[in-house]
Scaffold this motif. Structure first.
Motif, PDB file in Angstrom:
ATOM      1  N   ASP A   1      -0.251   5.156   0.961  1.00 40.21           N
ATOM      2  CA  ASP A   1      -0.481   6.152   2.012  1.00 40.21           C
ATOM      3  C   ASP A   1      -0.423   5.523   3.405  1.00 40.21           C
ATOM      4  N   ASN A   2       0.384   6.075   4.271  1.00 40.49           N
ATOM      5  CA  ASN A   2       0.529   5.635   5.661  1.00 40.49           C
ATOM      6  C   ASN A   2       1.164   4.255   5.812  1.00 40.49           C
ATOM      7  N   THR A   3       1.676   3.732   4.698  1.00 37.83           N
ATOM      8  CA  THR A   3       2.438   2.485   4.749  1.00 37.83           C
ATOM      9  C   THR A   3       3.855   2.741   4.239  1.00 37.83           C
TER      10      THR A   3
ATOM     11  N   ASP B   1       0.857  -1.191   0.000  1.00 28.24           N
ATOM     12  CA  ASP B   1       0.000   0.000   0.000  1.00 28.24           C
ATOM     13  C   ASP B   1       0.899   1.250   0.000  1.00 28.24           C
TER      14      ASP B   1
ATOM     15  N   ASP C   1      -0.232  -3.453   4.363  1.00 25.63           N
ATOM     16  CA  ASP C   1      -1.163  -2.313   4.361  1.00 25.63           C
ATOM     17  C   ASP C   1      -1.389  -1.840   5.795  1.00 25.63           C
ATOM     18  N   ASP C   2      -1.708  -0.552   5.959  1.00 24.11           N
ATOM     19  CA  ASP C   2      -1.990  -0.040   7.306  1.00 24.11           C
ATOM     20  C   ASP C   2      -3.469  -0.154   7.663  1.00 24.11           C
TER      21      ASP C   2
HETATM   22 MG   LIG Z   1      -2.886   3.215   3.575  1.00 24.94          MG
END
Ligand SMILES: [Mg+2]
Length: 221
Positions: free
Chosen positions: A8-10, A6, A167-168
């Motif tokens: 974003d944020n990962t 993933d 993934d987050d």
């Molecule tokens: Mg994400």
């Protein structure tokens, strides 16, 4: 072997950027003034705590979505490469493991958009961080996929025959169509994803990229 990741944020981290945007907009001035005993309360640290704090306010959801549109759009260049991503990618390159980035990201934000193309902003950020550098992280442009919906994202993960997916958001693993053959890894740096909140069951939870590397490269036996 192929590992899907993933974005974003990962890979890209937004905690400091969200805190900066909240500060710039003065969103937590009231909290400061009303704090008891003169204690200074700044913006909550971490995306989830900030979101939860904003959502308790009138129009808080809208405020949160506007901040997101900025963070993932015009201010994307201020996002940070999360610690350990580059080490993990280089170890995969050395081991001959293929990597794909699969992101649920629409072309434009729905709220308060300044017209920024969110996908182009993400690609530009990857360029700035050496993702497409043949001497760097060695991604090719066609290793990066953007999906309009979570369903389309898991369909792409399935098409790519990913052996692992990182993934987050555990909701991704619970999405119908997430391939049973892919080992799911939840990247949860703050340890704040509630277990079982999405219905996803079979996933590894890791707080750092080096820990993910330990699982993938087998040193966690
Ligand atoms: Mg994400």
């Amino acid at each position: 072997m192929r590992i899907g990741i993933d974005f974003d944020n990962t890979i890209a981290g937004y905690d400091a950027l969200f805190a900066a945007l909240a500060e710039e907009r003065g969103l937590f001035q009231n909290a400061r003034h009303s704090a008891p005993h003169g204690v200074l309360l700044g913006a909550p640290v971490g995306k989830k705590d900030l979101r939860d704090a904003l959502r308790q306010r009138p129009e808080g959801e809208l405020t949160w979505r506007r901040l997101q549109a900025e963070a993932y759009g015009g201010r994307m260049s201020d996002a940070e490469l999360l610690d350990g991503v580059d080490r993990f990618v280089k170890a995969c390159r050395q081991a001959g493991i293929s990597l794909s980035i699969v992101s649920h990201k629409t072309q434009h934000a729905n709220f308060a958009s300044d017209g920024t193309d969110l996908r182009k902003a993400a690609i530009r950020w990857m360029e700035e961080h050496g993702f497409f550098d043949p001497a760097g992280l060695k991604f090719r442009p066609d290793d990066v996929f953007f999906a309009d919906t979570r369903a389309a994202k898991v369909a792409k993960i399935s098409d790519l025959n990913c052996n692992w997916f990182i993934d987050d958001l555990e909701e991704v693993f619970a999405e119908p169509g997430f391939p049973a053959s892919a080992r799911a890894v939840l990247y949860d740096p703050h340890g704040d994803v509630e277990a079982g909140s999405s219905g996803a069951t079979d996933f590894l939870r890791c707080r750092h990229w080096d820990e993910i590397g330990g699982h993938v490269f087998g040193s966690h036996h």
